[in-house]
Design a protein around this motif. Structure first.
Motif, PDB file in Angstrom:
ATOM      1  N   PHE A   3       3.928  -2.745   2.270  1.00 16.90           N
ATOM      2  CA  PHE A   3       5.257  -3.585   2.214  1.00 16.90           C
ATOM      3  C   PHE A   3       5.660  -3.828   3.749  1.00 16.90           C
ATOM      4  O   PHE A   3       5.940  -2.755   4.461  1.00 16.90           O
ATOM      5  N   ASP A   4       5.958  -5.000   4.036  1.00 11.93           N
ATOM      6  CA  ASP A   4       6.133  -5.425   5.767  1.00 11.93           C
ATOM      7  C   ASP A   4       7.974  -5.352   5.756  1.00 11.93           C
ATOM      8  O   ASP A   4       8.133  -5.772   6.733  1.00 11.93           O
ATOM      9  N   GLY A   5       8.754  -4.935   4.827  1.00  7.77           N
ATOM     10  CA  GLY A   5       9.941  -5.334   4.843  1.00  7.77           C
ATOM     11  C   GLY A   5      10.748  -4.002   5.081  1.00  7.77           C
ATOM     12  O   GLY A   5      11.977  -4.144   4.876  1.00  7.77           O
ATOM     13  N   HIS A  14      15.984   7.361   5.857  1.00 14.26           N
ATOM     14  CA  HIS A  14      15.199   7.535   4.595  1.00 14.26           C
ATOM     15  C   HIS A  14      14.387   8.595   4.691  1.00 14.26           C
ATOM     16  O   HIS A  14      13.431   8.828   5.947  1.00 14.26           O
ATOM     17  N   ARG A  15      14.359   9.402   3.433  1.00 15.90           N
ATOM     18  CA  ARG A  15      13.757  10.734   3.776  1.00 15.90           C
ATOM     19  C   ARG A  15      11.943  10.463   3.761  1.00 15.90           C
ATOM     20  O   ARG A  15      11.327  11.083   4.663  1.00 15.90           O
ATOM     21  N   SER A  16      11.616   9.397   3.095  1.00 15.58           N
ATOM     22  CA  SER A  16      10.071   9.320   2.876  1.00 15.58           C
ATOM     23  C   SER A  16       9.620   7.958   2.568  1.00 15.58           C
ATOM     24  O   SER A  16      10.399   7.443   1.643  1.00 15.58           O
ATOM     25  N   VAL A  17       8.522   7.598   3.005  1.00  9.97           N
ATOM     26  CA  VAL A  17       8.047   6.149   2.397  1.00  9.97           C
ATOM     27  C   VAL A  17       7.231   6.310   1.120  1.00  9.97           C
ATOM     28  O   VAL A  17       7.260   5.359   0.592  1.00  9.97           O
ATOM     29  N   TRP A  18       7.198   7.727   0.659  1.00 11.55           N
ATOM     30  CA  TRP A  18       6.264   7.748  -0.504  1.00 11.55           C
ATOM     31  C   TRP A  18       6.940   8.949  -1.588  1.00 11.55           C
ATOM     32  O   TRP A  18       7.680   9.581  -1.184  1.00 11.55           O
ATOM     33  N   HIS A  59       0.546   5.193  -5.294  1.00 13.83           N
ATOM     34  CA  HIS A  59       1.800   4.999  -6.295  1.00 13.83           C
ATOM     35  C   HIS A  59       3.220   5.467  -5.788  1.00 13.83           C
ATOM     36  O   HIS A  59       2.900   6.233  -4.714  1.00 13.83           O
ATOM     37  N   SER A  60       4.109   4.829  -6.037  1.00 14.20           N
ATOM     38  CA  SER A  60       5.546   4.916  -5.704  1.00 14.20           C
ATOM     39  C   SER A  60       5.610   5.120  -4.236  1.00 14.20           C
ATOM     40  O   SER A  60       6.139   6.011  -3.670  1.00 14.20           O
ATOM     41  N   ASN A  61       5.276   4.007  -3.526  1.00 15.05           N
ATOM     42  CA  ASN A  61       5.453   4.006  -2.177  1.00 15.05           C
ATOM     43  C   ASN A  61       5.202   2.626  -1.566  1.00 15.05           C
ATOM     44  O   ASN A  61       4.922   1.501  -2.093  1.00 15.05           O
ATOM     45  N   ALA A  62       6.006   2.593  -0.112  1.00 15.88           N
ATOM     46  CA  ALA A  62       5.818   1.317   0.508  1.00 15.88           C
ATOM     47  C   ALA A  62       4.722   1.253   1.439  1.00 15.88           C
ATOM     48  O   ALA A  62       4.476   0.245   2.215  1.00 15.88           O
ATOM     49  N   ILE A 119     -18.973  -1.420  -6.878  1.00 20.17           N
ATOM     50  CA  ILE A 119     -19.139  -0.164  -6.196  1.00 20.17           C
ATOM     51  C   ILE A 119     -18.102   0.794  -6.588  1.00 20.17           C
ATOM     52  O   ILE A 119     -16.984   0.036  -6.305  1.00 20.17           O
ATOM     53  N   THR A 120     -18.404   1.930  -7.103  1.00 26.10           N
ATOM     54  CA  THR A 120     -16.986   2.641  -7.670  1.00 26.10           C
ATOM     55  C   THR A 120     -16.781   3.810  -6.535  1.00 26.10           C
ATOM     56  O   THR A 120     -17.863   4.432  -5.934  1.00 26.10           O
ATOM     57  N   GLY A 121     -15.492   4.040  -6.549  1.00 29.91           N
ATOM     58  CA  GLY A 121     -15.176   5.349  -5.844  1.00 29.91           C
ATOM     59  C   GLY A 121     -14.320   6.278  -6.813  1.00 29.91           C
ATOM     60  O   GLY A 121     -13.250   5.611  -7.578  1.00 29.91           O
ATOM     61  N   PHE A 122     -14.509   7.593  -6.703  1.00 31.03           N
ATOM     62  CA  PHE A 122     -13.676   8.435  -7.592  1.00 31.03           C
ATOM     63  C   PHE A 122     -12.884   9.722  -6.868  1.00 31.03           C
ATOM     64  O   PHE A 122     -13.389  10.606  -6.684  1.00 31.03           O
ATOM     65  N   PRO A 123     -11.887   9.046  -5.954  1.00 29.93           N
ATOM     66  CA  PRO A 123     -11.180   9.990  -5.391  1.00 29.93           C
ATOM     67  C   PRO A 123     -10.266  11.201  -6.219  1.00 29.93           C
ATOM     68  O   PRO A 123     -10.097  10.788  -7.371  1.00 29.93           O
ATOM     69  N   VAL A 124     -10.412  12.362  -5.634  1.00 32.73           N
ATOM     70  CA  VAL A 124      -9.483  13.346  -6.350  1.00 32.73           C
ATOM     71  C   VAL A 124      -8.007  12.906  -6.568  1.00 32.73           C
ATOM     72  O   VAL A 124      -7.491  13.060  -7.442  1.00 32.73           O
ATOM     73  N   GLY A 125      -7.661  12.119  -5.482  1.00 36.09           N
ATOM     74  CA  GLY A 125      -6.282  11.414  -5.450  1.00 36.09           C
ATOM     75  C   GLY A 125      -5.267  12.240  -4.697  1.00 36.09           C
ATOM     76  O   GLY A 125      -5.616  13.583  -4.427  1.00 36.09           O
ATOM     77  N   SER A 126      -4.595  11.679  -3.784  1.00 38.02           N
ATOM     78  CA  SER A 126      -3.669  12.211  -2.828  1.00 38.02           C
ATOM     79  C   SER A 126      -2.484  12.959  -3.799  1.00 38.02           C
ATOM     80  O   SER A 126      -2.149  12.825  -4.938  1.00 38.02           O
ATOM     81  N   SER A 127      -2.101  14.359  -3.083  1.00 36.87           N
ATOM     82  CA  SER A 127      -0.988  15.090  -3.513  1.00 36.87           C
ATOM     83  C   SER A 127       0.371  14.329  -4.120  1.00 36.87           C
ATOM     84  O   SER A 127       0.905  14.142  -5.072  1.00 36.87           O
ATOM     85  N   GLN A 128       0.692  13.495  -3.215  1.00 38.98           N
ATOM     86  CA  GLN A 128       1.790  12.529  -3.315  1.00 38.98           C
ATOM     87  C   GLN A 128       1.629  11.631  -4.521  1.00 38.98           C
ATOM     88  O   GLN A 128       2.448  11.485  -5.462  1.00 38.98           O
ATOM     89  N   ASP A 129       0.322  11.095  -4.803  1.00 36.23           N
ATOM     90  CA  ASP A 129       0.284  10.324  -5.870  1.00 36.23           C
ATOM     91  C   ASP A 129       0.027  11.053  -7.316  1.00 36.23           C
ATOM     92  O   ASP A 129       0.777  10.795  -8.401  1.00 36.23           O
ATOM     93  N   ALA A 130      -0.804  12.139  -7.098  1.00 37.39           N
ATOM     94  CA  ALA A 130      -1.197  12.804  -8.251  1.00 37.39           C
ATOM     95  C   ALA A 130      -0.181  13.916  -8.742  1.00 37.39           C
ATOM     96  O   ALA A 130       0.339  13.820  -9.933  1.00 37.39           O
ATOM     97  N   ASN A 131       0.375  14.674  -7.884  1.00 38.38           N
ATOM     98  CA  ASN A 131       1.211  15.842  -8.166  1.00 38.38           C
ATOM     99  C   ASN A 131       2.580  15.344  -8.402  1.00 38.38           C
ATOM    100  O   ASN A 131       3.126  15.796  -9.319  1.00 38.38           O
ATOM    101  N   PHE A 132       2.997  14.271  -7.461  1.00 39.00           N
ATOM    102  CA  PHE A 132       4.448  14.065  -7.586  1.00 39.00           C
ATOM    103  C   PHE A 132       4.791  12.741  -8.157  1.00 39.00           C
ATOM    104  O   PHE A 132       5.936  12.882  -8.936  1.00 39.00           O
ATOM    105  N   ALA A 133       4.173  12.000  -8.060  1.00 36.84           N
ATOM    106  CA  ALA A 133       4.293  10.481  -8.696  1.00 36.84           C
ATOM    107  C   ALA A 133       3.602  10.711 -10.301  1.00 36.84           C
ATOM    108  O   ALA A 133       4.388  10.017 -11.152  1.00 36.84           O
ATOM    109  N   TYR A 134       2.766  11.174 -10.330  1.00 45.37           N
ATOM    110  CA  TYR A 134       2.223  11.351 -11.978  1.00 45.37           C
ATOM    111  C   TYR A 134       2.139  12.769 -12.574  1.00 45.37           C
ATOM    112  O   TYR A 134       1.778  12.772 -13.462  1.00 45.37           O
TER     113      TYR A 134
END
Length: 413
Positions: A3-5, A14-18, A59-62, A119-134
């Motif tokens: 997000f460019d704004g 602000h504490r965090s972008v994520w 998820h949940s970020n700019a 072509i597929t990619g299967f990341p484990v997922g970032s901690s921000q996305d997986a643990n905190f957002a989901y």
């Protein structure tokens, strides 16, 4: 896809972008424009001759607005049919999906829709996305990822309806319609941020490991030394196409012009889009002790921060970003020489190039794509051409693609 704004005082106020970024900062009308700009840029890259165009998931970020890579992939699937580009979905962290059979279904749909180019990619997922957002438990993420991955593969390969009785997922009937067009399934790439467990999993499954990092070729060198050691120990060949990484690339007529055109947009990204509360970076249990030891400074070291520290990168000047290899930017000759040197030094046969970064406007991203495809890419196409790419979509026997109207494509040809 940032997000460019974000305001100039974002970091101060602000504490965090994520994760807990204020919803009041959203400008949804602006996001409408951005989504279409980003799709235009990806389509343009396909028209200009990129081997593939890619989407990801956050998820949940700019910092990255693509919360659904499959929706973005679906929007692109018909629009690239008159090009030679493949479609890379470097998202779908299976541990986030309940049940993960949804991943198998949607990726199979995409493969059918785009004519077997997926072509597929299967990341484990970032901690921000997986643990905190989901809300995924950190300590069970890898086990959940492995089980979901196994379910997706079996769903694609099986010729019969079957039951699945896993630790995290229990399904009486598994029967995805359709199956992928590619038989038995699309190529799989395994992205990660440098954890040795992800490298080991990629080697075990005989798929390429992709380093997802914003710290460039210099930082990547040590990671790929570890990776190739594991490949050798497993008795597999050192095919450069087993390795890939993300790299920021900015091309202009001269080195000085590159700084003039791109510096403020790169600084926007590092100073605002990577402003992440440290407590969100890695939840306890997310990374193993073994992997933590690989990135933490050694005891007694004069260096106090991790080499993959956004806090350090936020302070770098353009010249330091170039010196560190975080940005490969400059004239066509400069970019070509540095990319080729990095590829050969670490045997990296796949490069995911970020041609848009931070607050870069659409037309500047298009210019960057033009400069790269016309003045850099042709000279790099022969690098590692002697090595077979065993993890790339292959023509489907007996398949004839549907004739798809490219609609009113606005990109230049």
């Amino acid at each position: 896809m940032p997000f460019d704004g974000l305001p100039d005082d974002f970091k101060a106020n602000h504490r965090s972008v994520w994760v807990d970024i204020s919803p009041e900062l959203q400008d949804v009308k602006r996001m409408h424009v951005l989504f279409n700009d980003y799709l235009d840029e990806l389509e343009y890259a396909a028209v200009k001759g990129f081997d593939a165009i890619g989407v990801n998931e956050h998820h949940s970020n700019a910092y990255g607005l693509m919360s659904s890579p499959n929706m973005m992939g679906a929007a692109l699937s018909r629009r690239i049919m008159d090009t030679q580009a493949q479609l890379l979905v470097m998202g779908d962290a299976v541990s986030l999906y309940n049940p993960p059979i949804r991943v198998a279904e949607e990726l199979a749909m995409l493969d059918v829709m785009c004519g077997g180019r997926l072509i597929t990619g299967f990341p484990v997922g970032s901690s921000q996305d997986a643990n905190f957002a989901y809300g995924v438990k950190p300590a069970s993420m890898r086990a959940k990822h492995r089980e979901g991955f196994d379910l997706v593969l079996k769903a694609w390969k099986s010729k019969e309806v079957f039951s699945f009785n896993g630790r995290f997922t229990k399904l009486r009937y598994v029967n995805p319609w359709p199956k992928p067009l590619q038989n038995p399934h699309p190529p799989i790439w395994m992205p990660g941020s440098g954890s040795v467990e992800t490298m080991d999993f990629a080697v075990e499954m005989d798929v390429p490991f992709f380093l997802l990092s914003y710290f460039g070729a210099n930082f990547a060198r040590g990671n790929f030394e570890k990776y190739w050691e594991r490949v050798e120990l497993a008795g597999r060949d050192r095919n450069p196409h087993r390795a890939g990484m993300v790299q920021l690339v900015m091309v202009a007529d001269t080195d000085a012009e590159a700084k003039k055109l791109y510096e403020k947009h790169v600084q926007y990204f590092y100073q605002r889009c990577t402003h992440i509360y440290p407590g969100f970076t890695e939840a306890p249990g997310y990374k193993t002790v073994r992997s933590l030891k690989d990135v933490l400074p050694a005891k007694g070291s004069a260096v106090k921060s991790r080499p993959d520290s956004f806090a350090a990168a936020q302070k770098y000047s353009w010249e330091e970003l170039i010196e560190q290899g975080i940005v490969i930017g400059g004239s066509p000759d400069t970019v070509r020489e540095r990319l080729e040197a990095a590829a050969k030094e670490s045997s990296i046969g796949n490069w995911i190039l970020l041609m848009h970064i931070g607050s870069m406007p659409r037309e500047l991203a298009m210019h960057n794509i033009d400069m790269f495809t016309e003045k850099v890419m042709p000279s790099l196409s022969s690098v590692f051409s002697e090595s077979p790419h065993n993890w790339w979509p292959k023509p489907v026997e007996g398949f004839e693609s549907a004739q798809v109207d490219p609609v009113a494509r606005s990109v230049r040809r």
